[in-house]
Every structure is written in C-alpha cells, then in structure tokens.
Design a protein around this motif. Structure first.
Motif, PDB file in Angstrom:
ATOM      1  N   ASP A   1       0.870  -1.068   0.016  1.00  0.00           N
ATOM      2  CA  ASP A   1      -0.025   0.173   0.025  1.00  0.00           C
ATOM      3  C   ASP A   1       0.885   1.236   0.018  1.00  0.00           C
ATOM      4  O   ASP A   1       0.441   2.325  -0.417  1.00  0.00           O
ATOM      5  CB  ASP A   1      -0.856   0.010   1.396  1.00  0.00           C
ATOM      6  CG  ASP A   1      -1.645  -1.106   1.350  1.00  0.00           C
ATOM      7  OD1 ASP A   1      -2.367  -1.541   0.160  1.00  0.00           O
ATOM      8  OD2 ASP A   1      -2.143  -1.783   2.616  1.00  0.00           O
ATOM      9  N   GLU A   2       2.187   1.281   0.408  1.00  0.00           N
ATOM     10  CA  GLU A   2       3.149   2.231   0.415  1.00  0.00           C
ATOM     11  C   GLU A   2       3.966   2.344  -0.702  1.00  0.00           C
ATOM     12  O   GLU A   2       5.053   3.004  -0.829  1.00  0.00           O
ATOM     13  CB  GLU A   2       3.758   2.271   1.752  1.00  0.00           C
ATOM     14  CG  GLU A   2       2.869   2.482   2.922  1.00  0.00           C
ATOM     15  CD  GLU A   2       3.658   2.600   4.172  1.00  0.00           C
ATOM     16  OE1 GLU A   2       5.053   2.645   4.077  1.00  0.00           O
ATOM     17  OE2 GLU A   2       3.031   2.977   5.090  1.00  0.00           O
ATOM     18  N   GLY A   3       3.734   1.129  -1.619  1.00  0.00           N
ATOM     19  CA  GLY A   3       4.792   1.109  -2.976  1.00  0.00           C
ATOM     20  C   GLY A   3       5.980   0.026  -2.594  1.00  0.00           C
ATOM     21  O   GLY A   3       6.591   0.063  -3.451  1.00  0.00           O
ATOM     22  N   ARG A   4       5.953  -0.720  -1.538  1.00  0.00           N
ATOM     23  CA  ARG A   4       6.857  -1.575  -1.193  1.00  0.00           C
ATOM     24  C   ARG A   4       6.833  -2.819  -2.199  1.00  0.00           C
ATOM     25  O   ARG A   4       5.844  -3.047  -2.366  1.00  0.00           O
ATOM     26  CB  ARG A   4       7.147  -1.791   0.211  1.00  0.00           C
ATOM     27  CG  ARG A   4       7.386  -0.586   0.991  1.00  0.00           C
ATOM     28  CD  ARG A   4       7.479  -1.179   2.478  1.00  0.00           C
ATOM     29  NE  ARG A   4       7.417   0.267   3.514  1.00  0.00           N
ATOM     30  CZ  ARG A   4       8.445   0.515   4.106  1.00  0.00           C
ATOM     31  NH1 ARG A   4       9.543  -0.145   3.948  1.00  0.00           N
ATOM     32  NH2 ARG A   4       8.456   1.690   5.013  1.00  0.00           N
ATOM     33  N   GLY A   5       7.765  -3.192  -2.481  1.00  0.00           N
ATOM     34  CA  GLY A   5       7.985  -4.638  -3.225  1.00  0.00           C
ATOM     35  C   GLY A   5       7.785  -4.198  -4.711  1.00  0.00           C
ATOM     36  O   GLY A   5       6.974  -4.722  -5.465  1.00  0.00           O
ATOM     37  N   VAL A   6       8.636  -3.538  -5.365  1.00  0.00           N
ATOM     38  CA  VAL A   6       8.732  -3.158  -6.760  1.00  0.00           C
ATOM     39  C   VAL A   6       9.972  -3.370  -7.412  1.00  0.00           C
ATOM     40  O   VAL A   6      11.037  -3.331  -6.987  1.00  0.00           O
ATOM     41  CB  VAL A   6       8.289  -1.602  -6.784  1.00  0.00           C
ATOM     42  CG1 VAL A   6       9.269  -0.644  -6.035  1.00  0.00           C
ATOM     43  CG2 VAL A   6       8.021  -1.157  -8.214  1.00  0.00           C
ATOM     44  N   VAL A   7       9.869  -3.702  -8.605  1.00  0.00           N
ATOM     45  CA  VAL A   7      10.971  -3.761  -9.628  1.00  0.00           C
ATOM     46  C   VAL A   7      10.870  -2.831 -10.652  1.00  0.00           C
ATOM     47  O   VAL A   7       9.878  -2.614 -11.084  1.00  0.00           O
ATOM     48  CB  VAL A   7      10.862  -5.095 -10.461  1.00  0.00           C
ATOM     49  CG1 VAL A   7      12.063  -5.369 -11.347  1.00  0.00           C
ATOM     50  CG2 VAL A   7      10.777  -6.285  -9.422  1.00  0.00           C
TER      51      VAL A   7
END
Length: 296
Positions: free
Chosen positions: A171-177
């Motif tokens: 929800d905070e944008g974490r876990g992104v490539v």
C-alpha cells in the motif's frame, strides 16, 4: 491520509538493490535514494569504481540517514545473479525495491550515418557487428532483468506483504521492480545504428508487462523507465565527438536529462505516490519520442 509531498514520496529506511549503480543513470538513482534516507546495495562490475562511489553515497546520505554498500556482480551470468541474491538474503528480511538498471550497447564497428549512407555502406556497416555482440546485448539488457527479478522475488514479496500502519507494505509502494529501458525502444529515428540495443530495450518493455502479470498475485509491482538523452558512459553528453551531439537541440525540452529528472521519476514509482502503478513504462525523454514520431 496525508497528501503532503514529503509523505507521498518518502523512502527513508527502505532497502534497494541498484544494478549498474556506479555510473550514469544508476548512479543518479542511487544518489536520489540515499539522499532521501534509503539503504542501497550498489551492484557493478569489478572493473567499476565501487568503493569510491559507495564512499560518495555514504557521505551524501549521512544527513538523511541513507547508506550504501557495494557488491561486484556480472549480471550477464545467471549463477552470479543467484549468488548476489543470496548475499542480500543473508542481510535483509525484505527488499523494498529492485532497480534493475545495468545495460550495455554494442554499435557496429564499421559505423555509418544510417540516414544518409548508400545501400552498400549501410549493408557493410550492419554486417560488421558480430552475433556475440547481439547475444551479449540481450543477455545484459533483457535476460538479466528476468533473472534478477526471479532471484529477488521472495524478498520483494516480503516487503509487499509487510504489515505497516494497519495495512501492507504494498500500500506504500514497497516490493517493486524498476527496469531501465530506453526511448530507443519506441522509435527508429537516429543517425546511429542502434538495432541490437533498441531491440533489447523493446523486449524489456514487454518483459515489464509479462512479469507484472506473473507477480500480480503477490502484488510485487513491475514497472519500467524509458530515458532519453541522459549523461552516461554510453552517452557522454557534452563530450566532443558525441555521436548524438547533433540531436540534442532537436529534443523539445532543448536539453539532456539530468539527475533530478531520473531520480524524481524513480522516487515516484517506488514510493506511496506510485503504489497504484503497475505493468507500465514511463518515458522520460524530454519529448524525444514525440519528435521522432513526427508530432512536433
């Protein structure tokens, strides 16, 4: 809910891996992250000035709490990518962002101006590039993105599912490539033969969509950036004899891209501000694609 910019674009305390992080676009991204309090695992070749750059980044991030560590890795090797991932696994329970940025360009050794060359000159130039150069271009510019994302997937998923503020990290944008492509994937208007490079970047654009679709169940986001003329080892903006020198003034923005342009785009994509963006690529080229497609 806060709509203040400092909250929307906050990355303080987040963990990133940045490949090709010791120069050019990768260094711009690394500086932007540590300047805003992120921890960066900088990945580069053994021939790159890793120690010097890491020292510079740690000094830059000192005030905001950002930091950097350096690792050598030849990302053209699947085994080397796995070993890199294991090193990070030993230190981190999660990875907020993988910035898969490293790239390479192989031009034909017998160059010509493809816009004015005769048929014979064009054929001679295009034939001069070797099949190994084509293979290496795709191995670094496309295949490495795939294996890096797969190797780090568990850590990225852990970041996306981490409980935070009553919600999840995703929800905070974490876990992104974030994959670095190029505006060269979107047009064919240049005086230099970039066929192998542009083809590999077009493949990267599609890879963004393919991987986003595969990882969506875990909400590990996959996005891309398509920079235009930005200073790097491939594109020494301002250097005498730059093969793209005559094209800079034709960009609608009338300038090359800079650190603010690149770092700002990445901060958007990896933070709360970009948490609802998935499976797309953002072109950051000052309007170069519009010009190339005849939309002046």
């Amino acid at each position: 809910m806060s709509l203040r910019a400092l909250g929307l674009f906050e990355v303080k305390g987040r963990v990133a891996v940045v490949t090709g992080g010791s120069s050019g676009i990768g260094l711009m991204i690394s500086k932007g992250l540590v300047s805003n309090g992120a921890k960066v695992y900088l990945v580069a070749l053994s021939s790159d000035p890793i120690e010097e750059v890491v020292h510079e980044l740690n000094e830059l991030g000192r005030e905001a709490g950002g930091s950097a560590e350096g690792y050598e890795c030849d990302i053209s090797s699947k085994d080397a990518i796995w070993q890199l991932a294991q090193k990070v696994f030993e230190k981190e329970p999660k990875l907020d962002m993988l910035i898969s940025n490293a790239g390479v360009r192989h031009d034909p050794p017998l160059a010509c101006n493809v816009l004015t060359a005769s048929l014979e000159e064009l054929q001679t130039s295009m034939w001069s590039i070797g099949s190994k150069e084509w293979e290496n271009t795709f191995r670094v510019n496309t295949t490495a993105h795939y294996f890096l994302s797969v190797a780090f997937l568990p850590l990225l998923a852990a970041a996306a599912y981490q409980p935070i503020n009553g919600g999840k990290g995703r929800d905070e944008g974490r876990g992104v490539v974030v994959m670095t492509s190029s505006c060269a994937s979107m047009h064919n208007a240049t005086n230099v033969d970039l066929t192998s490079y542009a083809s590999s970047k077009a493949a990267t654009d599609h890879l963004v969509k393919l991987l986003a679709a595969k990882y969506n169940r875990f909400y590990v986001r996959v996005v891309g950036i398509n920079p235009g003329f930005v200073p790097s080892n491939m594109n020494p903006v301002g250097a005498e004899g730059n093969i793209f020198g005559s094209l800079f003034e034709k960009v609608p923005a009338k300038r090359a891209g800079n650190s603010e342009d690149i770092a700002g785009t990445v901060l958007y994509l990896v933070s709360r501000a970009g948490a609802y963006v998935d499976g797309i690529s953002l072109c950051v080229d000052g309007g170069r694609v519009l010009l190339a497609n005849g939309q002046e």
